[in-house]
Design a protein around this motif. Structure first.
Motif, PDB file in Angstrom:
ATOM      1  N   THR A 181      28.724 -22.490  18.860  1.00 20.41           N
ATOM      2  CA  THR A 181      27.671 -22.610  19.854  1.00 20.41           C
ATOM      3  C   THR A 181      27.813 -21.501  20.878  1.00 20.41           C
ATOM      4  O   THR A 181      28.855 -20.851  20.978  1.00 20.41           O
ATOM      5  CB  THR A 181      27.711 -23.967  20.587  1.00 20.41           C
ATOM      6  N   ARG A 182      26.804 -21.336  21.656  1.00 19.97           N
ATOM      7  CA  ARG A 182      26.776 -20.280  22.663  1.00 19.97           C
ATOM      8  C   ARG A 182      27.876 -20.458  23.713  1.00 19.97           C
ATOM      9  O   ARG A 182      28.445 -19.483  24.205  1.00 19.97           O
ATOM     10  CB  ARG A 182      25.406 -20.307  23.325  1.00 19.97           C
ATOM     11  N   TRP A 183      28.182 -21.700  24.060  1.00 23.93           N
ATOM     12  CA  TRP A 183      29.027 -21.959  25.215  1.00 23.93           C
ATOM     13  C   TRP A 183      30.500 -22.160  24.903  1.00 23.93           C
ATOM     14  O   TRP A 183      31.345 -21.970  25.787  1.00 23.93           O
ATOM     15  CB  TRP A 183      28.489 -23.175  25.971  1.00 23.93           C
ATOM     16  N   LYS A 184      30.850 -22.547  23.707  1.00 23.91           N
ATOM     17  CA  LYS A 184      32.247 -22.859  23.414  1.00 23.91           C
ATOM     18  C   LYS A 184      33.188 -21.681  23.632  1.00 23.91           C
ATOM     19  O   LYS A 184      34.223 -21.836  24.295  1.00 23.91           O
ATOM     20  CB  LYS A 184      32.390 -23.426  22.002  1.00 23.91           C
ATOM     21  N   PRO A 185      32.888 -20.493  23.121  1.00 25.98           N
ATOM     22  CA  PRO A 185      33.796 -19.366  23.390  1.00 25.98           C
ATOM     23  C   PRO A 185      33.903 -19.047  24.881  1.00 25.98           C
ATOM     24  O   PRO A 185      34.965 -18.654  25.358  1.00 25.98           O
ATOM     25  CB  PRO A 185      33.161 -18.203  22.623  1.00 25.98           C
ATOM     26  N   ILE A 186      32.823 -19.259  25.622  1.00 24.59           N
ATOM     27  CA  ILE A 186      32.848 -18.990  27.059  1.00 24.59           C
ATOM     28  C   ILE A 186      33.758 -19.984  27.768  1.00 24.59           C
ATOM     29  O   ILE A 186      34.560 -19.602  28.628  1.00 24.59           O
ATOM     30  CB  ILE A 186      31.412 -19.019  27.627  1.00 24.59           C
ATOM     31  N   PHE A 246      35.859 -30.034  35.950  1.00 22.53           N
ATOM     32  CA  PHE A 246      34.481 -29.886  35.485  1.00 22.53           C
ATOM     33  C   PHE A 246      33.659 -29.021  36.443  1.00 22.53           C
ATOM     34  O   PHE A 246      32.983 -28.091  36.022  1.00 22.53           O
ATOM     35  CB  PHE A 246      33.831 -31.269  35.324  1.00 22.53           C
ATOM     36  N   GLY A 247      33.727 -29.329  37.718  1.00 23.71           N
ATOM     37  CA  GLY A 247      32.939 -28.590  38.706  1.00 23.71           C
ATOM     38  C   GLY A 247      33.311 -27.122  38.772  1.00 23.71           C
ATOM     39  O   GLY A 247      32.444 -26.261  38.966  1.00 23.71           O
ATOM     40  N   GLN A 248      34.597 -26.832  38.600  1.00 25.88           N
ATOM     41  CA  GLN A 248      35.038 -25.437  38.603  1.00 25.88           C
ATOM     42  C   GLN A 248      34.478 -24.689  37.398  1.00 25.88           C
ATOM     43  O   GLN A 248      34.029 -23.546  37.524  1.00 25.88           O
ATOM     44  CB  GLN A 248      36.560 -25.365  38.599  1.00 25.88           C
ATOM     45  N   LEU A 249      34.517 -25.341  36.238  1.00 25.64           N
ATOM     46  CA  LEU A 249      33.954 -24.709  35.037  1.00 25.64           C
ATOM     47  C   LEU A 249      32.462 -24.486  35.210  1.00 25.64           C
ATOM     48  O   LEU A 249      31.940 -23.411  34.892  1.00 25.64           O
ATOM     49  CB  LEU A 249      34.211 -25.574  33.800  1.00 25.64           C
ATOM     50  N   HIS A 250      31.771 -25.497  35.697  1.00 25.18           N
ATOM     51  CA  HIS A 250      30.322 -25.387  35.876  1.00 25.18           C
ATOM     52  C   HIS A 250      29.978 -24.252  36.838  1.00 25.18           C
ATOM     53  O   HIS A 250      29.071 -23.461  36.575  1.00 25.18           O
ATOM     54  CB  HIS A 250      29.747 -26.720  36.364  1.00 25.18           C
ATOM     55  N   SER A 252      23.913 -26.040  31.811  1.00 28.10           N
ATOM     56  CA  SER A 252      23.558 -27.318  32.421  1.00 28.10           C
ATOM     57  C   SER A 252      24.769 -28.255  32.361  1.00 28.10           C
ATOM     58  O   SER A 252      25.661 -28.095  31.528  1.00 28.10           O
ATOM     59  CB  SER A 252      22.372 -27.959  31.697  1.00 28.10           C
ATOM     60  N   LYS A 253      24.784 -29.243  33.229  1.00 30.86           N
ATOM     61  CA  LYS A 253      25.897 -30.182  33.263  1.00 30.86           C
ATOM     62  C   LYS A 253      25.982 -30.979  31.965  1.00 30.86           C
ATOM     63  O   LYS A 253      27.067 -31.250  31.467  1.00 30.86           O
ATOM     64  CB  LYS A 253      25.772 -31.116  34.467  1.00 30.86           C
ATOM     65  N   LYS A 254      24.828 -31.337  31.395  1.00 32.84           N
ATOM     66  CA  LYS A 254      24.821 -32.092  30.135  1.00 32.84           C
ATOM     67  C   LYS A 254      25.404 -31.259  29.000  1.00 32.84           C
ATOM     68  O   LYS A 254      26.224 -31.740  28.214  1.00 32.84           O
ATOM     69  CB  LYS A 254      23.415 -32.546  29.777  1.00 32.84           C
ATOM     70  N   VAL A 255      24.998 -30.017  28.908  1.00 31.30           N
ATOM     71  CA  VAL A 255      25.503 -29.145  27.844  1.00 31.30           C
ATOM     72  C   VAL A 255      26.995 -28.896  28.026  1.00 31.30           C
ATOM     73  O   VAL A 255      27.755 -28.908  27.050  1.00 31.30           O
ATOM     74  CB  VAL A 255      24.710 -27.824  27.775  1.00 31.30           C
ATOM     75  N   LEU A 256      27.438 -28.706  29.265  1.00 29.96           N
ATOM     76  CA  LEU A 256      28.868 -28.515  29.509  1.00 29.96           C
ATOM     77  C   LEU A 256      29.639 -29.769  29.116  1.00 29.96           C
ATOM     78  O   LEU A 256      30.683 -29.682  28.459  1.00 29.96           O
ATOM     79  CB  LEU A 256      29.140 -28.156  30.966  1.00 29.96           C
ATOM     80  N   THR A 257      29.129 -30.932  29.468  1.00 29.46           N
ATOM     81  CA  THR A 257      29.775 -32.197  29.093  1.00 29.46           C
ATOM     82  C   THR A 257      29.894 -32.313  27.576  1.00 29.46           C
ATOM     83  O   THR A 257      30.959 -32.631  27.044  1.00 29.46           O
ATOM     84  CB  THR A 257      28.987 -33.401  29.655  1.00 29.46           C
ATOM     85  N   ASP A 258      28.807 -32.045  26.868  1.00 25.99           N
ATOM     86  CA  ASP A 258      28.818 -32.121  25.401  1.00 25.99           C
ATOM     87  C   ASP A 258      29.790 -31.104  24.808  1.00 25.99           C
ATOM     88  O   ASP A 258      30.530 -31.408  23.861  1.00 25.99           O
ATOM     89  CB  ASP A 258      27.417 -31.900  24.836  1.00 25.99           C
TER      90      ASP A 258
END
Length: 114
Positions: A22-27, A39-43, A50-56
């Motif tokens: 996915t686009r976000w996993k390597p990041i 979580f907040g630091q990563l976001h 988005s918070k939902k995509v980061l959570t998933d």
């Protein structure tokens, strides 16, 4: 398409991409490369997710054994994410991707100005 189709394939690239595809996993992995984060630091660090995509994404990486989620029983409750040993072995690969991008991004910028 079901992710399990790739996970149980005989092709190592299919299997690897079922974890990283996915686009976000390597990041997220890159952001956790040398420290733990909440979580907040990563976001905040990623910014455009988005918070939902980061959570998933975090749940999937945890399920694949790439990161460890540690819950602290305190008030207010907090959770920290760190890479597992398996996750840390991906760092050289992701850094190499970043180097590849830097090399080709700079070349592309030179072509645009020429």
């Amino acid at each position: 398409m079901n992710k399990d189709v790739f996970k149980y394939s005989d092709c190592p690239v299919y299997r690897s991409m079922s974890i990283l595809g996915t686009r976000w996993k390597p990041i997220v992995i890159y952001m956790l490369r040398d420290h733990k984060a909440r979580f907040g630091q990563l976001h905040a660090s990623i910014g455009t997710i988005s918070k939902k995509v980061l959570t998933d994404t975090l749940k999937e990486l945890e399920a694949d054994g790439i990161l460890f989620r540690e819950e602290f029983k305190e008030m207010p409750p907090r959770v920290e994410y760190t890479l597992t040993h398996k996750g840390k072995t991906l760092i050289p690969i992701i850094i190499q991707l970043a180097r590849w991008d830097n090399e080709h991004y700079e070349a592309k910028q030179v072509e645009k100005t020429a």
